[in-house]
Design a protein around this motif. Structure first.
Motif, PDB file in Angstrom:
ATOM      1  N   THR A  57      -6.814  31.156 -83.003  1.00  0.00           N
ATOM      2  CA  THR A  57      -7.823  31.343 -81.954  1.00  0.00           C
ATOM      3  C   THR A  57      -7.615  30.348 -80.826  1.00  0.00           C
ATOM      4  OG1 THR A  57      -9.416  32.131 -83.586  1.00  0.00           O
ATOM      5  CG2 THR A  57     -10.304  31.361 -81.490  1.00  0.00           C
ATOM      6  N   LEU A  58      -7.361  29.099 -81.184  1.00  0.00           N
ATOM      7  CA  LEU A  58      -7.152  28.072 -80.176  1.00  0.00           C
ATOM      8  C   LEU A  58      -5.901  28.359 -79.355  1.00  0.00           C
ATOM      9  CD1 LEU A  58      -8.030  24.958 -82.344  1.00  0.00           C
ATOM     10  CD2 LEU A  58      -9.369  25.836 -80.444  1.00  0.00           C
ATOM     11  N   ASP A  59      -4.848  28.788 -80.020  1.00  0.00           N
ATOM     12  CA  ASP A  59      -3.626  29.126 -79.291  1.00  0.00           C
ATOM     13  C   ASP A  59      -3.869  30.273 -78.323  1.00  0.00           C
ATOM     14  OD1 ASP A  59      -2.307  27.151 -80.669  1.00  0.00           O
ATOM     15  OD2 ASP A  59      -1.419  28.509 -82.159  1.00  0.00           O
ATOM     16  N   ARG A  60      -4.665  31.254 -78.769  1.00  0.00           N
ATOM     17  CA  ARG A  60      -4.963  32.398 -77.908  1.00  0.00           C
ATOM     18  C   ARG A  60      -5.761  31.975 -76.673  1.00  0.00           C
ATOM     19  NH1 ARG A  60      -7.244  35.130 -81.500  1.00  0.00           N
ATOM     20  NH2 ARG A  60      -9.442  34.971 -80.893  1.00  0.00           N
ATOM     21  N   LEU A  61      -6.656  30.971 -76.873  1.00  0.00           N
ATOM     22  CA  LEU A  61      -7.465  30.464 -75.762  1.00  0.00           C
ATOM     23  C   LEU A  61      -6.733  29.370 -74.975  1.00  0.00           C
ATOM     24  CD1 LEU A  61     -10.897  30.214 -77.613  1.00  0.00           C
ATOM     25  CD2 LEU A  61     -10.264  31.899 -75.874  1.00  0.00           C
ATOM     26  N   VAL A  62      -5.502  29.058 -75.373  1.00  0.00           N
ATOM     27  CA  VAL A  62      -4.703  27.999 -74.754  1.00  0.00           C
ATOM     28  C   VAL A  62      -5.473  26.671 -74.788  1.00  0.00           C
ATOM     29  CG1 VAL A  62      -3.138  27.477 -72.849  1.00  0.00           C
ATOM     30  CG2 VAL A  62      -3.907  29.826 -73.201  1.00  0.00           C
ATOM     31  N   LEU A  63      -5.943  26.298 -75.978  1.00  0.00           N
ATOM     32  CA  LEU A  63      -6.675  25.050 -76.174  1.00  0.00           C
ATOM     33  C   LEU A  63      -6.010  24.228 -77.267  1.00  0.00           C
ATOM     34  CD1 LEU A  63     -10.344  26.382 -76.059  1.00  0.00           C
ATOM     35  CD2 LEU A  63      -9.248  24.947 -74.330  1.00  0.00           C
TER      36      LEU A  63
END
Length: 739
Positions: free
Chosen positions: A693-699
């Motif tokens: 999820t974080l990778d998808r949100l670039v976080l």
């Protein structure tokens, strides 16, 4: 129900002096438009409670928000009946007692906590207790030894019908083969009779107890108050419906055949404690080798126990049993030499006095390890012992009998391991270690999760090492006695009574539609929106308590009376089709969205803390009670269990602009603390998906952290929270702020 919300803000305990209560009231009335909002100097006092009750009666308030102290206190005071919704906002322990008074950040924290409380009650519905037909309050006791007989007796004394199943032809179990019991009353120097015959007479003579001997449990279907039990006897079968089950099948002595280093099997005069009991019970106290008189005895304690090659644990009762049998021999011949070779003596409680009595009777106690048992050339035996106290090997006199104090093995620890089969779909992302369920013929449960109770460390089917004795991981089934843990006779009697009381609690609460433990009294239960179910099996795989079976199409079949209301299934479901009336994915998501997140230029980061209600949330309360100050950026939402965390909440929080999420769960491991067994473990496993999820949100992945705490770790929390806040400052603000 059409809600009329009343918000009540307490001014006491420093709340009024630390916060702007008018601004708090404006949040309730201005932002949410609640019908009633009142402040009071002492809300939990008689006058304060009466104001709330008056509004319920005269103003029609049916949804009450109490902004005051922790929900863990004053719960009896703020109880307005099952037909009223209630939400507690913790302003005392988690706001004013751990943050500076009259501070902007403290005020913002209080307002956000109130926002979340009102949002939650807006999304809540009144729980409707699960009601089933043909409920039974009868109690099944499996096992007719000491523990089973006492459990049956105590349940019958309380007025409950009992069905007792014993596989042997007669009742009494191991105690029927015991000569005497250790002393349990002053002056602790006389052995006592077992009393087993009187106990059997009570059980067989009770009109409330139905006894099956020479019988086994063929199968058990259903759930608490609806268990359908098939009992096999004499080639035929009988059916009984019961409400709860006490498993009292006991233990068996450890097989000493592998202890050849101690002479067992090599010398006929090396015997076990059980063989000595039989000698005295039959009044045939002779040397097994030649029938000669016994003139000297040596007891070897921990024979095969506390040994990784045999039994790695202590069996608790062996020491006192050996001392008791030493007295058998001393009573027959006070001059007889009796040796007890031990690593440690476990004679706790009043047994300490008996231990001292045996010292007075000149029993030789040698602390050391037996290195050899040998024939002295005359047919007698000599023991070589590494004496710990002298640091040198010593040899005993020649003795006629060597007695091995072997440990006890639970009757559930037999058979080949049966492991749950995990679904292939999603196996890479869900590597939950399956329970080990040992195949046996004791309960034969018709559960999707296996036919017997999950075995924990060393094969004992207990539920929780710390918090919940008598319970198993199958709701309504209570192990007791030495099948649950190694114990002596006195403790087994107490254990049986405790298990009987637990079984009674189970049937009474279940009949009212309430949860049994640990959320005793909770009337909610999971509801499934089956139209969207994809048969992924995540809920059935992850439920720690076997509350969900499957039909032939792999659809989940929930059993509400087995459910412990942890919400693990809710957190597991990728389609979010599982919810409770007062706890749901959407509800927590809306609470997160109600947090006021300042923009990045205000330099006020926000940290969402999802805290397990069983340990982490109380630990936060404890920090407040001790006035331990920590970062005011936190916004705390209690979860029933960290295992109920659905990863959509992470996406909700980060999309909202919240800078970091801290998951506070219970400790896990062999001596786990998690009240719902797997909560922290599952949360850690789900972290792999959170990274996606974080990778998808670039976080950055550091924006989400899991910490394990017990209730006694309250002093660590300020450091944990402050360190996380510092890390977030390094990372900078969440770029999603303002969107």
């Amino acid at each position: 129900m059409e809600k009329k919300i009343g918000v009540y803000i307490c001014e006491g305990c420093g709340i009024g002096e630390a916060l702007d209560l008018e601004a708090l009231s404006e949040v309730a009335t201005g932002e949410f438009g609640v019908a009633v909002c009142r402040k009071h100097a002492f809300l939990c006092g008689e006058e304060g409670v009466q104001i709330i009750k008056s509004d319920i009666e005269k103003e029609g308030v049916n949804s009450v928000v109490i902004a005051a102290c922790s929900p863990r206190v004053m719960y009896d005071v703020f109880d307005f009946g099952p037909d009223k919704l209630l939400e507690r906002v913790n302003l005392r322990e988690q706001v004013v007692w751990c943050h500076p008074p009259n501070d902007e950040d403290t005020q913002m924290l209080a307002e956000d906590q109130l926002r979340m409380g009102i949002t939650k009650i807006n999304d809540m519905a009144l729980p409707e207790p699960f009601r089933a037909e043909e409920l039974s309050k009868d109690i099944l006791v499996v096992g007719g030894g000491l523990t089973g007989l006492v459990a049956a007796r105590e349940a019958a004394k309380a007025g409950y019908r009992v069905v007792l199943v014993e596989k042997e032809a007669e009742l009494g179990g191991y105690l029927k083969r015991v000569y005497k019991l250790p002393p349990s009353s002053p002056p602790y120097n006389e052995l006592k009779d077992t009393g087993i015959d009187e106990l059997i007479s009570y059980v067989t003579g009770s009109e409330l107890i139905k006894v099956y001997t020479g019988a086994t449990v063929e199968s058990i279907e259903g759930a608490p108050c609806m268990f359908d039990v098939t009992i096999r006897k004499n080639g035929g079968s009988s059916r009984e419906r019961v409400g709860a089950i006490v498993l009292a099948t006991g233990s068996v002595p450890y097989d000493p055949s592998g202890l050849d280093g101690l002479g067992y099997g090599k010398f006929p005069d090396v015997v076990t404690l059980q063989q000595v009991e039989e000698m005295f019970l039959s009044d045939s106290v002779k040397r097994p080798s030649d029938g000669g008189e016994i003139g000297g005895v040596a007891f070897v304690l921990c024979a095969g126990s506390r040994d990784e090659n045999h039994l790695p644990y202590c069996s608790s009762a062996c020491c006192v049993e050996a001392l008791k049998q030493a007295k058998y021999f001393k009573d027959r011949n006070p001059d007889m030499p009796v040796y007890v070779i031990y690593r440690d003596i476990r004679a706790n409680g009043v047994y300490e006095l008996f231990y001292k009595e045996m010292q007075k009777e000149k029993v030789f106690l040698i602390k050391g390890e037996v290195k050899a048992v040998e024939d002295d050339g005359s047919g007698k035996l000599v023991l070589t012992v590494d004496d710990v106290l002298t640091g040198s090997p010593v040899m005993t006199e020649s003795v006629d009998l060597v007695v091995l104090a072997t440990g006890m093995v639970p009757t559930t620890a037999f058979g080949e391991p049966y492991r749950q089969v995990q679904s292939q779909e999603g196996q890479d992302e869900m590597q939950v270690p399956p329970d080990v369920i040992l195949v046996s013929n004791i309960l034969n449960l018709k559960y999707r999760q296996g036919p017997e109770l999950p075995a924990l460390k060393y094969g004992f089917p207990d539920s929780h090492f710390i918090c919940f004795p008598y319970e198993s991981r199958r709701t309504g089934i209570y192990p007791a006695g030495s099948v649950r843990a190694p114990m002596d006779y006195a403790r087994a009697v107490d254990d049986a009574t405790g298990a009987a009381l637990k079984a009674i609690q189970c049937v009474e609460l279940t009949a009212q539609g309430m949860a049994v433990h640990p959320r005793a009294g909770d009337m909610s239960y999971p509801e499934f929106f089956m139209q969207r179910c994809t048969q992924c099996k995540r809920c059935t795989e992850e439920c720690p308590f076997g509350a969900i079976n499957e039909d032939e199409k792999a659809n989940p079949l929930p059993n509400p009376t087995r459910c412990r209301r942890c919400g693990v299934c809710m957190g597991a479901c990728p389609e979010r089709i599982i919810s409770f009336k007062n706890y749901s994915v959407g509800m927590i998501g809306n609470m997160i969205k109600s947090i006021n997140v300042p923009d990045e230029y205000e330099e006020k980061p926000r940290i969402l803390v999802l805290a397990c209600e069983n340990d982490a949330y109380p630990a936060l309360d404890m920090a407040g009670l001790r006035r331990l100050e920590y970062n005011p950026w936190v916004r705390i939402i209690p979860l029933r269990c960290l295992g109920s965390m659905n990863i959509v909440w992470i996406a909700d929080a980060l999309s909202k602009g919240i800078d970091g999420i801290l998951l506070l769960g219970c400790k896990r491991g062999d001596d786990y603390q998690c009240h719902f067994i797997k909560g922290s473990e599952l949360a850690n496993i789900r972290m792999t998906k959170i990274k996606e999820t974080l990778d998808r949100l670039v976080l950055e992945s550091e924006r989400v952290r899991v910490e394990e705490v017990s209730i006694s770790d309250y002093y660590r929390l300020p450091q944990i929270l402050n360190d996380f806040a510092e890390k977030l400052e390094e990372l900078g603000p969440n770029p999603y702020k303002g969107f």
